[in-house]
Design a protein around this motif. Sequence first.
Motif, PDB file in Angstrom:
ATOM      1  N   VAL A  36       0.941   5.368   0.321  1.00 32.21           N
ATOM      2  CA  VAL A  36       0.124   6.476   0.808  1.00 32.21           C
ATOM      3  C   VAL A  36       0.751   7.773   0.302  1.00 32.21           C
ATOM      4  N   THR A  41     -11.785   5.001  -6.115  1.00 31.96           N
ATOM      5  CA  THR A  41     -10.565   5.131  -5.320  1.00 31.96           C
ATOM      6  C   THR A  41     -10.748   6.095  -4.152  1.00 31.96           C
ATOM      7  N   ASP A  42      -9.791   6.042  -3.240  1.00 27.72           N
ATOM      8  CA  ASP A  42      -9.742   6.972  -2.112  1.00 27.72           C
ATOM      9  C   ASP A  42      -9.691   8.404  -2.651  1.00 27.72           C
ATOM     10  N   CYS A  99      -6.272  13.345   0.955  1.00 24.96           N
ATOM     11  CA  CYS A  99      -7.418  12.476   1.215  1.00 24.96           C
ATOM     12  C   CYS A  99      -7.859  12.512   2.671  1.00 24.96           C
ATOM     13  N   ASN A 150      -2.003  11.418   2.215  1.00 21.81           N
ATOM     14  CA  ASN A 150      -3.084  10.735   2.951  1.00 21.81           C
ATOM     15  C   ASN A 150      -3.974   9.850   2.083  1.00 21.81           C
ATOM     16  N   CYS A 151      -3.701   9.758   0.789  1.00 25.07           N
ATOM     17  CA  CYS A 151      -4.505   8.925  -0.110  1.00 25.07           C
ATOM     18  C   CYS A 151      -3.918   7.522  -0.180  1.00 25.07           C
ATOM     19  N   GLU A 152      -4.757   6.522   0.081  1.00 27.63           N
ATOM     20  CA  GLU A 152      -4.303   5.136  -0.004  1.00 27.63           C
ATOM     21  C   GLU A 152      -4.366   4.671  -1.459  1.00 27.63           C
ATOM     22  N   TYR A 157     -12.138   0.843  -0.521  1.00 26.99           N
ATOM     23  CA  TYR A 157     -11.561  -0.399  -1.055  1.00 26.99           C
ATOM     24  C   TYR A 157     -12.123  -1.655  -0.386  1.00 26.99           C
ATOM     25  N   MET A 187       0.844  -1.192   0.000  1.00 19.56           N
ATOM     26  CA  MET A 187       0.000   0.000   0.000  1.00 19.56           C
ATOM     27  C   MET A 187       0.885   1.250   0.000  1.00 19.56           C
ATOM     28  N   PRO A 211      -3.650   1.082  -3.055  1.00 20.94           N
ATOM     29  CA  PRO A 211      -3.229  -0.328  -3.017  1.00 20.94           C
ATOM     30  C   PRO A 211      -2.588  -0.735  -4.345  1.00 20.94           C
ATOM     31  N   ARG A 268     -11.128  10.600   5.177  1.00 17.60           N
ATOM     32  CA  ARG A 268     -12.292   9.710   5.262  1.00 17.60           C
ATOM     33  C   ARG A 268     -13.314  10.341   6.181  1.00 17.60           C
TER      34      ARG A 268
END
Length: 148
Positions: free
Chosen positions: A3, A38-39, A145, A6-8, A105, A1, A10, A147
């Motif tokens: 980053v 996506t994130d 990013c 701050n955006c993941e 995800y 992963m 994968p 959440r």
Amino acid sequence: MVVESNCEIPENLFYYIDGKNTVWAKQESPDTILVGITDIAQTMAGKVVKVRIKKKGTKVEKGKPVATMESGKWAGPVPAPVSGEVVDVNGEVEKSPVLVNRDPYGNGWLVRMKITNPEEIKQLYTGAQAVQKLKELVAAEKISCKRL
């Protein structure tokens, strides 16, 4: 992963990247994929308030909408990463659209598709190439990013 801001991202997924529209695909079997946004896409959209997913059995061409989403600042299509048939839909996301923001995800997946043209999966971005392309989008759009 990986980053980035701050955006993941994968590295084990396939990505359909068309301008600012970024969709992931996870190959579950040779002819079946799981699809979501996506994130980066969920951050750009903001809090998702409505998700409409194509019904099971719907045939979708690559790049055509497999779902539509609405947020406070955006409404638009979620393109199919490959051509295929919708074989399963995530009803939980239709009931609770914010799942797309909280777990893009995981529990925020949208559809499971049966691939009609296996060659198309090879045209998607993956691994280092996908990471690079998505990092460029993050930088160009000045995204960080988060959440909900």
